[in-house]
Design an enzyme around this catalytic site. Sequence first.
Site, short mmCIF file in Angstrom:
data_model
loop_
_atom_site.label_atom_id
_atom_site.label_comp_id
_atom_site.label_asym_id
_atom_site.label_seq_id
_atom_site.Cartn_x
_atom_site.Cartn_y
_atom_site.Cartn_z
CG ASP A 96 -18.76 -23.04 -4.20
OD1 ASP A 96 -19.69 -23.28 -3.42
OD2 ASP A 96 -18.20 -21.92 -4.29
CG ASP A 98 -23.03 -18.52 -2.95
OD1 ASP A 98 -23.79 -17.70 -3.48
OD2 ASP A 98 -23.42 -19.43 -2.19
MG MG Z 1 -18.18 -20.29 -2.81
#
Ligand code: MG
Length: 529
Positions: A96, A98
């Site tokens: 992922d 962020d």
């Molecule tokens: Mg995230």
Amino acid sequence: MLHTRTLAVAAASPLLVESILSSWLLRVPGSHVASNRSIGDRALNRGEISREDMLESYQKIREKYKSKKLPQDVNPKGVFACNELDLKEVQVYGFDYDYTLACYKPSMDYLLYNLGRDMLIQKYKYPEGIGNLEYKKDFAVRGLHYDIEKGLLLKLDSFLQIQFGTVYRGLHPVPDDEVLRLYKNRIIPIAYVEAPNKHSHKDGPHRTKMVQLADLFSVPEMGLLCNVTEYFLRNHIDYHPEILFRDVKNSVQSCHPIMHGMVVQNVSEYLEQNQDLKRFFDRLKKANKKMFLVTNSPFHFVDIGMKFLVGDDWKDYFDVVIVQARKPKFFTEESRPLRIYDEVNKTQLWDRVTKLDKGAIYLEGTVKQLQDMTGWRGHQVLYFGDHPYSDLADVTLEHGWRTGAIIKELTHEISTLNNPKFKENANWLQMLTGLIEEHQDYEGPDVQTVLDEWIKERDKLRNEIKRVFNEQFGSVFRTYHNPTYFSRRLFRFADIYMSTITNLLEYSTHHTFYPRRGVMPHEYTSYFV
Ligand SMILES: [Mg+2]
Ligand SMILES: *[C@@H]1O[C@H](CO)[C@@H](O)[C@H](O)[C@H]1NC(C)=O
Ligand SMILES: *[C@@H]1O[C@H](CO)[C@@H](O)[C@H](O)[C@H]1NC(C)=O
Ligand SMILES: *[C@@H]1O[C@H](CO)[C@@H](O)[C@H](O)[C@H]1NC(C)=O
Ligand SMILES: *[C@@H]1O[C@H](CO)[C@@H](O)[C@H](O)[C@H]1NC(C)=O
């Protein structure tokens, strides 16, 4: 009875106790006495005890406590295992973006809070007065629940019990007796919290009365929610908690595109540099691992951040890059076309995607397409995310991927655990609890008085231990003696967890992570005597 139960429960969460605190905390002095309390009314067997004898026991335990060695520090760069994971089996590393690869500075929280607050005034026509409410760092922690009917922010444990002292209306704690009056019980019925057959926190067709805020971006949201609530209460403005909640959530979320634009202009102001990230990627490449990125953020935002973190050639590391994936839908939906993003013209193309090319950027799609077109499956994939539900739950439960959770809060939690004063307090708390447990079934005119004093001391200590993590809500991982709702989920969906992704540099690419053998309530009090 209460104390016996609390101890049993503490031991019932070996995973947490073992991984966050060391096993010494579980050792209960004198618990062997309990072995002769099986038949009939236990109290009958115990006989009388005088105040002097009780105080002497206390002194003895106190001396023992003083001579105890403090446990070793927890490694802040450690990777902690909930489940055995052999990295040799992992061929593909997925990430992922962020809060997994990109860690934000506190300035991000201020930015989201301010943007959301101004949006509330401009778009939702909230009173101008809330424009003066400034963000205070460290008010809330991730993983709390918000009761959308009652307008309360609170912390639940893994048994769905409310932790007293962590229920807030606005910026003020709600007294325990009021909490009990409101909920009738300290345990919340499951239907109140979880939709049937749903591990995701999303409120689907069956709407629950509580929502969990398990996302790091939701921490400033909670600050705003509480501060606006406080403003309404102080100014005697009547409000509906559910409407307020939705408005705050929507305004902060609708600000994400603005936030993206601001971060792109000033990336070093918001993003934490991590020099080790490139080194980590290089190591994975050298070990011939495949790499992919699946993020909900848009390409221009991810591109600037990755250039800042890894360099202009960041895409060379990745075999597949998927942006605007709309997780958890990316993991749950059956059919949703994958699209190609044209970097030059900044548009999406209409071509059918039949294979995934290195260097291309894809939008949306589903995990099924990713698996079908790459052949990456099951336990050969290790996916890292910071969100236990939208990143990790479905891939674990539905697709058998291995998972790693990036939990930023561990940095603060571990440095707190490593503080000598904390270690002493936690140690004494455990010994004092044992003392109380051991003496509660005696009879005598002074027993209750002395016990009450001890219990008072214990309560004070418990609050101190809670407050060092976060003044209002305590640790992200624990209530007084149980794992939180958040950690129970985390431990279910993550095979390993760590404070930052690059902690993995401390281990080789063929390392096996073994979970510690925890202690169950019916087993020895500790394996390390
Ligand atoms: Mg995230
Ligand atoms: C249990 O307590 C009874 C009564 O105090 C005593 O006679 C007996 O020896 C004890 N048994 C054990 C196993 O300690
Ligand atoms: C709420 O606003 C007040 C006034 O600006 C500020 O002092 C306080 O720290 C804020 N609280 C939170 C949780 O942001
Ligand atoms: C970048 O951040 C600095 C420090 O907050 C600020 O002074 C500057 O105006 C920002 N630049 C842009 C282009 O937003
Ligand atoms: C971008 O748009 C221009 C003009 O419409 C077109 O000629 C060009 O082929 C496009 N680039 C790509 C990579 O599709």
